[in-house]
Design an enzyme around this catalytic site. Structure first.
Site, PDB file in Angstrom:
ATOM      1  N   ASP A   1      39.153  36.962  49.605  1.00 27.30           N
ATOM      2  CA  ASP A   1      39.491  38.441  50.209  1.00 27.30           C
ATOM      3  C   ASP A   1      38.633  39.066  50.622  1.00 27.30           C
ATOM      4  O   ASP A   1      37.661  38.903  50.511  1.00 27.30           O
ATOM      5  CB  ASP A   1      40.199  38.885  48.195  1.00 27.30           C
ATOM      6  CG  ASP A   1      39.655  39.272  47.501  1.00 27.30           C
ATOM      7  OD1 ASP A   1      38.517  39.017  47.489  1.00 27.30           O
ATOM      8  OD2 ASP A   1      40.152  39.452  46.373  1.00 27.30           O
TER       9      ASP A   1
ATOM     10  N   ASP B 197      44.029  43.550  34.595  1.00 26.29           N
ATOM     11  CA  ASP B 197      45.393  43.565  35.069  1.00 26.29           C
ATOM     12  C   ASP B 197      46.461  42.241  35.292  1.00 26.29           C
ATOM     13  O   ASP B 197      47.693  42.221  35.466  1.00 26.29           O
ATOM     14  CB  ASP B 197      46.169  44.572  35.766  1.00 26.29           C
ATOM     15  CG  ASP B 197      46.053  43.936  37.289  1.00 26.29           C
ATOM     16  OD1 ASP B 197      45.609  43.352  37.465  1.00 26.29           O
ATOM     17  OD2 ASP B 197      46.344  44.927  38.256  1.00 26.29           O
TER      18      ASP B 197
ATOM     19  N   HIS C 221      45.344  40.471  37.657  1.00 25.11           N
ATOM     20  CA  HIS C 221      45.532  39.744  38.913  1.00 25.11           C
ATOM     21  C   HIS C 221      44.302  38.479  39.152  1.00 25.11           C
ATOM     22  O   HIS C 221      43.367  38.948  39.054  1.00 25.11           O
ATOM     23  CB  HIS C 221      45.002  41.033  40.262  1.00 25.11           C
ATOM     24  CG  HIS C 221      43.932  41.384  40.121  1.00 25.11           C
ATOM     25  ND1 HIS C 221      43.371  42.868  39.859  1.00 25.11           N
ATOM     26  CD2 HIS C 221      42.701  41.066  40.389  1.00 25.11           C
ATOM     27  CE1 HIS C 221      42.308  43.362  39.461  1.00 25.11           C
ATOM     28  NE2 HIS C 221      41.775  42.199  40.330  1.00 25.11           N
TER      29      HIS C 221
ATOM     30  N   GLU D 265      48.588  41.408  42.505  1.00 30.82           N
ATOM     31  CA  GLU D 265      48.930  42.290  41.673  1.00 30.82           C
ATOM     32  C   GLU D 265      49.683  42.091  40.212  1.00 30.82           C
ATOM     33  O   GLU D 265      50.690  40.895  41.583  1.00 30.82           O
ATOM     34  CB  GLU D 265      49.193  43.592  42.476  1.00 30.82           C
ATOM     35  CG  GLU D 265      47.358  44.075  43.004  1.00 30.82           C
ATOM     36  CD  GLU D 265      46.601  44.662  41.810  1.00 30.82           C
ATOM     37  OE1 GLU D 265      46.534  44.080  40.859  1.00 30.82           O
ATOM     38  OE2 GLU D 265      45.473  45.471  42.418  1.00 30.82           O
TER      39      GLU D 265
END
Ligand code: F6R
Length: 241
Positions: free
Chosen positions: A66, A134, A136, A141
Site C-alpha cells: 500500500d 481494527d 485491517h 478497512e
C-alpha cells in the site's frame, strides 16, 4: 492456520528465516512486503543476511501492499521512502524490481495495473502482513469486499489515529490510501502475519476465533491454505488456552 508465539525478536528472526528459505529455493522469488513498525526487525535480519552473503536479492522482485494517497516517494512518511530507508537501500536488490504503489501522479492508472503486474511476475511467493487494531490488513478497512483487488481506500478514524504517531499531527495523516485488495492478498502462495502488543489482541482473537465476515477484514485469512500467524504473548492474550 498455524500460530507461533514468541517475543518480537524471535518472531522477526523466524519470519526472516522463512524469507531466506524462500529466496534460497528460488533466487528470483516474488516477495510481498509491508510497512509499519511490525516488519522492522524482519527487515533488519534480512539486511544482515544479505551483508553476510547468506542470500542475494539481485534477482528478487518485490510488491508492497500500500501507499498513502497524496505522498510522493520522497516524503519521509511515504511507504516508498520507508522501504528504501529500511530495506532496499541496504541490500543488493535492483530498485527497478521493487514495486510500491504510487500516491501521486498517475497513481490511479498504476493501481489498476498492479494485480496484472503481480500476475505477470508469476504471483507472490510469500506475503508479509501486519495487522491493524481494527483488523485491517494492508489498508483494507472493515467492510472491504473479500473479492477486492487493488483499489483506493478511505482510512478509518482508528487507523488515522494509530498512524498519527509517525506524523507531527493527526491532521497531517492522509485520509486515503492505495492498497492491494483482500483478493490480491489471498492470491499469494504463502502468507506470514506478525502482530505484537496488547492493542492487537482483539484483532488476533477475531482472526483466529471469530466468524468469517467482511466486518473483520483479516478473517479472510482463515480461508488461506498456507497462512502462519506470528504473535507475542500480549497479542495472543485474548485467545482461550
Ligand atoms: C502497512 C500495512 C498496515 C500495517 C498495519 C500495522 O503496509 O499494510 O496494514 O501492517 O497497520 O501497522 P504496525 O505494524 O505499524 O502496527
Amino acid at each position: 492456520m498455524k500460530v507461533i508465539v514468541g517475543n518480537a525478536e524471535k518472531l522477526s528472526r523466524l519470519i526472516a528465516d522463512e524469507f531466506i528459505k524462500q529466496i534460497k529455493a528460488k533466487p528470483n522469488s516474488v516477495l510481498g512486503l509491508a510497512t509499519g513498525t511490525s516488519p522492522l526487525g524482519i527487515y533488519a535480519n534480512l539486511v544482515k543476511a544479505n551483508k553476510e552473503g547468506v542470500i542475494s536479492f539481485f534477482n528478487v522482485k518485490t510488491f508492497n501492499l500500500d501507499e498513502y494517497v497524496g505522498l510522493d516517494g520522497a516524503h519521509p512518511q511515504s511507504y516508498r521512502y520507508f522501504m528504501n530507508a529500511n530495506l532496499f537501500d541496504h541490500i543488493d536488490i535492483n530498485k527497478r524490481n521493487t514495486n510500491v504503489l504510487k500516491g501521486v501522479g498517475d497513481y490511479l492508472a498504476y493501481a489498476r495495473q498492479y494485480d496484472d503486474l503481480i500476475a505477470k511476475s508469476g504471483g507472490i511467493d510469500i506475503q508479509l502482513l501486519g495487522i491493524g487494531s481494527d483488523g485491517h490488513i494492508a489498508f483494507n478497512e472493515p467492510n472491504t469486499p473479500f473479492d477486492s483487488l487493488t483499489h483506493i481506500a478511505e482510512l478509518t478514524k482508528s487507523t488515522i489515529i494509530d498512524n498519527s504517531r509517525l506524523f507531527t499531527s493527526v491532521s497531517e495523516v492522509p485520509t486515503q490510501a492505495v492498497t492491494m485488495g483482500l483478493k490480491s492478498i489471498m492470491n499469494a502462495k504463502k502468507i506470514v502475519l506478525i502482530a505484537t502488543g496488547a492493542n492487537k489482541a482483539q484483532a488476533i482473537k477475531d482472526l483466529l476465533e471469530g466468524p468469517l465476515t467482511e466486518s473483520v477484514p483479516c478473517s479472510i485469512l482463515q480461508k488461506h491454505p498456507d497462512c502462519t500467524i506470528y504473535v507475542d504473548k500480549d497479542a495472543y492474550s485474548k485467545i482461550r488456552k
